[in-house]
Design an enzyme around this catalytic site. Structure first.
Site, mmCIF file in Angstrom:
data_model
loop_
_atom_site.group_PDB
_atom_site.id
_atom_site.type_symbol
_atom_site.label_atom_id
_atom_site.label_comp_id
_atom_site.label_asym_id
_atom_site.label_seq_id
_atom_site.Cartn_x
_atom_site.Cartn_y
_atom_site.Cartn_z
ATOM 1 N N HIS A 26 0.706 -1.131 -0.128
ATOM 2 C CA HIS A 26 0.080 0.091 -0.031
ATOM 3 C C HIS A 26 0.980 1.229 0.050
ATOM 4 O O HIS A 26 1.920 1.325 0.611
ATOM 5 C CB HIS A 26 -1.066 0.118 1.204
ATOM 6 C CG HIS A 26 -2.120 -1.027 1.113
ATOM 7 N ND1 HIS A 26 -3.273 -0.825 1.733
ATOM 8 C CD2 HIS A 26 -2.107 -1.963 0.542
ATOM 9 C CE1 HIS A 26 -3.993 -2.053 1.773
ATOM 10 N NE2 HIS A 26 -3.384 -2.691 0.866
ATOM 11 N N GLU B 66 0.772 4.011 1.736
ATOM 12 C CA GLU B 66 1.303 4.422 3.052
ATOM 13 C C GLU B 66 2.423 3.627 3.529
ATOM 14 O O GLU B 66 3.173 4.218 4.171
ATOM 15 C CB GLU B 66 -0.008 4.196 3.926
ATOM 16 C CG GLU B 66 -1.191 5.309 3.475
ATOM 17 C CD GLU B 66 -2.346 4.542 2.850
ATOM 18 O OE1 GLU B 66 -3.547 4.413 3.129
ATOM 19 O OE2 GLU B 66 -1.862 3.383 1.936
ATOM 20 N N CYS C 45 -6.641 2.121 5.398
ATOM 21 C CA CYS C 45 -7.343 0.676 5.885
ATOM 22 C C CYS C 45 -6.606 0.582 7.306
ATOM 23 O O CYS C 45 -5.806 1.346 7.693
ATOM 24 C CB CYS C 45 -6.818 -0.057 4.835
ATOM 25 S SG CYS C 45 -4.929 -0.999 4.972
ATOM 26 N N CYS D 21 -2.910 0.106 7.135
ATOM 27 C CA CYS D 21 -2.131 1.202 7.231
ATOM 28 C C CYS D 21 -2.288 2.223 8.555
ATOM 29 O O CYS D 21 -1.306 2.771 8.729
ATOM 30 C CB CYS D 21 -2.587 1.996 5.855
ATOM 31 S SG CYS D 21 -1.951 1.159 4.528
#
Length: 157
Positions: free
Chosen positions: A47, A49, A77, A80
Site C-alpha cells: 500500500h 502508506e 485501511c 495502514c
C-alpha cells in the site's frame, strides 16, 4: 497533497489502484514517497502508506517518525492505520473517504480504539475531488474493459 496525487497517478499508470502517499519531515521536505504496488510486486503490504512510511524510516534511520506528517489520497485501511500509529506520525491528511475499506473515519475507526497506542491529528477531505476523480476514472475503466470482454464472448451452444 499534490505530491501524493502524483504518486497516485504513477500507480494508475501501472494498473494499480491509484493511491499515493508522501511523508513530510518537520522541515517540510519529503522524507518518503509511495504509491500502490500490491499487484506489481505481489505484496499485500504494498500500500502507498506502507511504502512511504518505510522509505521515510529508512531515510531517518528510525522506526518512529514523531513530528512527521503523512499525506495520502485515500482514507487508510486498518493495516495502514496501525502502521501510522506505530510510526508515531504526527498528522494524517487524506483525500477521499473510503466507506468500504477505510479505517479512520469509517469502518473500525482505528484511532478511536482504546487499544490504539498513538493517534495522529486527522484531516480528511484534502483534495478530495481530485483523489476521488482518479479512483472513479480508474474503476470505470476497469468496468468498461470487463464489459468489452464480456461483449466479445460468443455464447456456447
Amino acid at each position: 497533497m499534490q505530491e501524493a496525487l502524483i504518486e497516485a497517478e504513477r500507480a494508475a499508470a501501472l494498473g494499480e489502484t491509484p493511491v499515493g502517499a508522501v511523508v513530510v519531515a518537520p522541515d517540510g521536505s519529503i522524507a518518503g514517497r509511495g504509491h500502490n504496488l500490491v499487484i506489481s510486486v505481489r505484496d499485500p503490504f504494498g500500500h502507498a502508506e506502507m511504502r512511504a512510511i518505510r522509505q521515510a524510516c529508512e531515510a531517518v534511520q528510525s522506526e518512529r517518525l514523531p513530528g512527521y506528517d503523512l499525506y495520502v489520497t485515500l482514507e487508510p485501511c486498518t493495516m495502514c492505520a496501525a502502521a501510522i500509529s506505530f510510526a508515531r506520525i504526527r498528522r494524517l491528511y487524506f483525500g477521499a473517504w473510503d466507506e468500504k475499506g477505510g479505517a479512520v473515519e469509517n469502518g473500525v475507526r482505528f484511532f478511536s480504539a482504546a487499544t490504539c497506542h498513538h493517534a495522529p491529528e486527522i484531516y480528511g477531505g484534502i483534495a478530495q475531488a481530485e483523489a476521488a476523480a482518479l479512483l472513479r476514472a480508474f474503476f470505470q475503466e476497469r468496468r468498461d474493459e470487463r464489459a468489452q470482454v464480456n461483449a466479445s464472448r460468443t455464447p456456447r451452444d
